[in-house]
Design a protein around this motif. Structure first.
Motif, mmCIF file in Angstrom:
data_model
loop_
_atom_site.group_PDB
_atom_site.id
_atom_site.type_symbol
_atom_site.label_atom_id
_atom_site.label_comp_id
_atom_site.label_asym_id
_atom_site.label_seq_id
_atom_site.Cartn_x
_atom_site.Cartn_y
_atom_site.Cartn_z
ATOM 1 N N ASN A 123 -0.706 6.758 10.373
ATOM 2 C CA ASN A 123 -0.022 5.233 9.384
ATOM 3 C C ASN A 123 1.258 5.432 10.006
ATOM 4 O OD1 ASN A 123 1.519 3.850 8.154
ATOM 5 N ND2 ASN A 123 -0.856 4.159 6.613
ATOM 6 N N LYS A 124 1.387 4.193 9.880
ATOM 7 C CA LYS A 124 3.293 4.200 10.884
ATOM 8 C C LYS A 124 4.007 3.821 9.577
ATOM 9 C CE LYS A 124 1.084 1.433 14.254
ATOM 10 N NZ LYS A 124 -0.052 -0.425 14.347
ATOM 11 N N TYR A 125 3.778 3.514 8.536
ATOM 12 C CA TYR A 125 4.632 3.173 7.538
ATOM 13 C C TYR A 125 5.247 4.859 6.624
ATOM 14 C CZ TYR A 125 4.059 -1.451 6.856
ATOM 15 O OH TYR A 125 3.698 -2.694 6.976
ATOM 16 N N TYR A 146 7.303 6.574 9.579
ATOM 17 C CA TYR A 146 9.037 6.224 9.437
ATOM 18 C C TYR A 146 8.980 6.865 7.762
ATOM 19 C CZ TYR A 146 9.329 2.581 13.056
ATOM 20 O OH TYR A 146 8.762 1.893 13.766
ATOM 21 N N GLU A 203 10.062 -1.808 2.048
ATOM 22 C CA GLU A 203 9.667 -2.034 3.296
ATOM 23 C C GLU A 203 8.620 -1.276 4.184
ATOM 24 O OE1 GLU A 203 13.355 -0.160 5.632
ATOM 25 O OE2 GLU A 203 14.144 0.009 3.517
ATOM 26 N N LEU A 204 8.564 0.188 3.138
ATOM 27 C CA LEU A 204 7.494 1.307 3.472
ATOM 28 C C LEU A 204 6.342 1.437 2.946
ATOM 29 C CD1 LEU A 204 9.564 4.059 5.170
ATOM 30 C CD2 LEU A 204 8.418 1.977 6.115
ATOM 31 N N VAL A 205 5.603 0.433 1.985
ATOM 32 C CA VAL A 205 4.710 0.419 0.838
ATOM 33 C C VAL A 205 5.292 1.718 0.056
ATOM 34 C CG1 VAL A 205 2.495 0.712 1.338
ATOM 35 C CG2 VAL A 205 3.351 -0.414 2.777
ATOM 36 N N GLY A 260 6.127 4.687 1.970
ATOM 37 C CA GLY A 260 6.701 5.652 2.859
ATOM 38 C C GLY A 260 5.596 7.313 2.739
ATOM 39 N N THR A 277 2.175 6.984 2.140
ATOM 40 C CA THR A 277 1.036 6.355 1.482
ATOM 41 C C THR A 277 -0.007 6.000 1.509
ATOM 42 O OG1 THR A 277 3.394 4.440 2.430
ATOM 43 C CG2 THR A 277 0.257 3.874 3.421
ATOM 44 N N GLU A 321 -2.000 -0.827 6.399
ATOM 45 C CA GLU A 321 -1.019 -1.750 6.922
ATOM 46 C C GLU A 321 -1.146 -2.548 6.427
ATOM 47 O OE1 GLU A 321 -0.459 -1.537 11.159
ATOM 48 O OE2 GLU A 321 -0.283 0.296 10.868
#
Lengths: 383, 142
Positions: free
Chosen positions: A189-191, A194, A280-282, A284, A287, B42
């Motif tokens: 997951n991108k969030y 990050y 910003e990251l749900v 982190g 998530t 997402e």
């Protein structure tokens, strides 16, 4: 007007509220009586356990004790945090489940137990499942060296009374960064990724000032053993004036405040919570976590908050020494007081940006801690 | 083993705690997999690409390198902080010299702009072109 539903709810919740209150009282009384409890238990171990196993049994019993504290800690801490948050914002917070919402965290725990355990598609399954385990095991392993007090016969109430306790503590708390990075990387997951990268950068950066501020203490006391550091702070006016935070005023006071700031960053607490910045990251790095695995991260986070507060209390605030003599409950009270300050700060300060966070660490905290170490070392040599 | 036994026991307890709780949970929790549930979250969008393909700010690596140096040197300072009072003024001078080198290193990194999150070269290039540095791209917010 009280509805029928509310009446039933109150009739149910009233008696149940006794559970958390009784539980907390039992834990606190046990902590207060820890020197006595430990003496009784070690006598029993000497009589009832074969000679080769005595140490192992004692260590296991001690571990069971602090694991119980760590497992109950988030239940109360989360309730308290929600109450603190609510009152900072002029709300009431949880009120419905139990007296003043005391059962809310129990209910949430049961709910999480009943939640489906999801692993996202294409995730790194091994890392994803291992991360909460590493987080919990790291927090538990760090708690081992925390001394809770001393018995009348001089024995230290720690599971492992290491002579290099402080060094071990600095080393083992790095495991937390590892678990966050594992969770972030393994989630697909991108969030989360990050969040994991931010957390790793933040936690390793703030590890340096933490280590140097611990060195400031070590340079004054001349020992890496936590019980000896506390012993050096005993006595004085009301049992308070010898606390390290009041020595070489204001050098140690600055060191204590900086240590507390680093503790906030190490445990990813606001204003340093960019790894899980909701806006910003749900959430982190966690998530993708659900159910109990999600709860483990919270258990580890609140455990680490208590841990870093206990270390701050041991290093700077005299540990279990205080105006009413020496008692493990004093250490716990000081540590929990610092935890409450962490909660209060969370709802007072806005979150820092990544660049600000790094600037605070590398351009302010680290140079100041170097300066403190030099001044303290020179002063100690002259005096 | 001696005093170090506790670390092993606590680690085993940590792993067992997670395993047992998950085992208890597996008795009562539902298992109802759906393709939508297994998707990376997402905010409702269909994910594009894999997360392992996203670009990272190179700053992370620079900070990791600087951290490595300082962490090793902090560990080296531990025995000194423990013993310098017993070893006389020579040890103090040596320790201060070592600290001085550390501070010099920090100053060097600072002057070269490696402590800035926004890349210095980018900022300089913008300045040469007469743009205000405030307008510089923030180099990825990650």
């Amino acid at each position: 007007m009280i509805t029928r539903f509310r009446q039933v709810e109150m009739r149910l919740m009233g008696p149940l509220t006794a559970i958390p209150i009784v539980l907390a009282t039992v834990v606190l009384v046990t902590i207060a009586a820890l020197p006595f409890v430990s003496a009784v238990l070690s006598e029993w171990i000497r009589d009832a356990v074969p000679a080769g196993l005595q140490h192992a049994v004692a260590v296991t019993l001690g571990t069971v004790g602090f694991v119980a504290v760590l497992a109950l800690n988030p239940i109360y801490a989360i309730w308290l945090e929600r109450k603190v948050a609510a009152h900072v914002q002029d709300r009431l917070g949880p009120m419905r489940v139990g007296w003043h919402g005391l059962l809310q965290s129990f209910a949430d725990g049961v709910k999480l137990l009943f939640k489906e355990d999801l692993v996202p598609k294409d995730a790194d399954r091994v890392l994803f499942r291992l991360a909460p385990m590493v987080a919990i095991a790291g927090a538990f392993a760090a708690f081992v060296v925390i001394p809770w007090g001393v018995r009348a016969d001089g024995a230290v109430l720690a599971v492992s009374n290491l002579n290099i306790g402080v060094l071990y503590f600095i080393a083992i708390t790095s495991i937390g960064a590892l678990s966050v990075l594992m969770a972030g990387w393994g989630s697909n997951n991108k969030y989360a990724l990050y969040g994991g990268m931010r957390a790793a950068a933040q936690m390793v950066s703030y590890e340096i000032p933490t280590a140097i501020l611990v060195l400031v203490v070590v340079a004054q006391v001349g020992s890496l053993s936590l019980p000896e550091i506390v012993a050096a702070q005993a006595g004085g006016f009301l049992g308070i004036s010898n606390w390290l935070v009041f020595q070489l005023f204001p050098l140690n006071l600055i060191a204590f405040v900086l240590f507390f700031i680093c503790g906030l960053a190490e445990t990813n607490r606001t204003p340093f919570d960019i790894p899980e910045a909701e806006s910003e990251l749900v959430a982190g790095f966690h998530t993708e976590y659900s159910g109990m695995r999600f709860a483990f991260f919270f258990l580890a986070e609140y455990g680490n908050m208590l841990l870093i507060s206990m270390l701050a209390a041991l290093l700077f605030l005299g540990g279990w020494v205080g105006p009413v003599g020496s008692n493990p409950l004093l250490l716990f009270a000081k540590a929990f007081g610092l935890v409450v300050v962490q909660m209060w700060l969370r709802w007072t300060l806005p979150r820092l940006r990544v660049d600000q966070l790094m600037a605070v660490c590398w351009k302010y905290v680290i140079p100041i801690s170097f300066f403190l170490l030099v001044v303290v070392a020179v002063l100690k040599s002259i005096l | 083993m001696g005093e170090y036994l506790g670390i092993l026991v606590a680690t085993v307890f940590g792993v067992a705690f997670v395993a047992v709780t998950l085992a208890v949970s597996s008795l009562v929790r539902p298992v109802n997999p759906l393709p939508a549930k297994a998707m990376p979250y997402e905010c409702g969008e269909n994910p594009v690409g894999t997360p392992w393909g996203v670009q990272f700010n190179i700053r992370f690596y620079v900070f990791a390198l600087v951290f490595l140096i300082f962490d090793v040197e902090a560990v080296m300072l531990l025995p000194w902080a423990l013993a310098y009072l017993d070893l006389g003024p020579g040890a103090l001078a040596a320790g201060l010299l070592f600290l001085g080198m550390l501070v010099l290193g920090l100053a060097d990194v600072w002057v070269k702009g490696d402590l800035e999150w926004v890349r210095t070269e980018e900022r300089r290039a913008l300045k040469r072109r007469g743009a205000s540095p405030a307008a510089a791209p923030t180099g990825g917010s990650a």
